[in-house]
Write a protein that holds these residues in place. Structure first.
Motif: not given
Length: 120
Positions: A20-24, A101-109
């Motif tokens: 969803d994040i990528f498509r948006s 490296f992105i730590v979950k929970p992922v922040m959209r921005e």
């Protein structure tokens, strides 16, 4: 901004959030995988522009999958997206060639910012 992205996570819920994040953000999700072996197989077939990869995967873990993908394509752009934040694993992932490296929970921005930078 466009790019073909593969999402790798063993949790359907997380894959759906990332898609969803990528498509948006205007990106095309060309594949998704729930384990490392499937990720390596799909990468070889599709050669996406970028991969988000969880470290904790059943069977072949994220670190091993990343090493196999990098062996096949040294220019592969892989972003680790994981709840695992143990420093040692982060260091190993970066040493093995992870771009970020992105730590979950992922922040959209944060995710979009990282992807835009890598695909620019």
């Amino acid at each position: 901004m466009s790019g073909k992205i593969m999402v790798v996570d063993d949790t359907t819920f997380i894959r759906n959030i990332l898609k969803d994040i990528f498509r948006s953000g205007g990106y095309e999700v060309v594949a998704e995988a729930s384990d490392g072996a499937e990720a390596v197989h799909l990468y070889r077939q599709l050669k996406p522009d970028l991969v988000t990869l969880d470290l904790t995967l059943p069977g072949v873990d994220g670190l091993q999958a990343m090493k196999e993908i990098k062996a096949f394509d040294p220019k592969a752009k892989i972003v680790i997206c994981s709840a695992v934040s143990q420093q040692q694993m982060v260091i190993e992932a970066i040493e093995a060639g992870a771009k970020d490296f992105i730590v979950k929970p992922v922040m959209r921005e944060r995710l979009i910012e990282v992807v835009e930078t890598l695909l620019a």
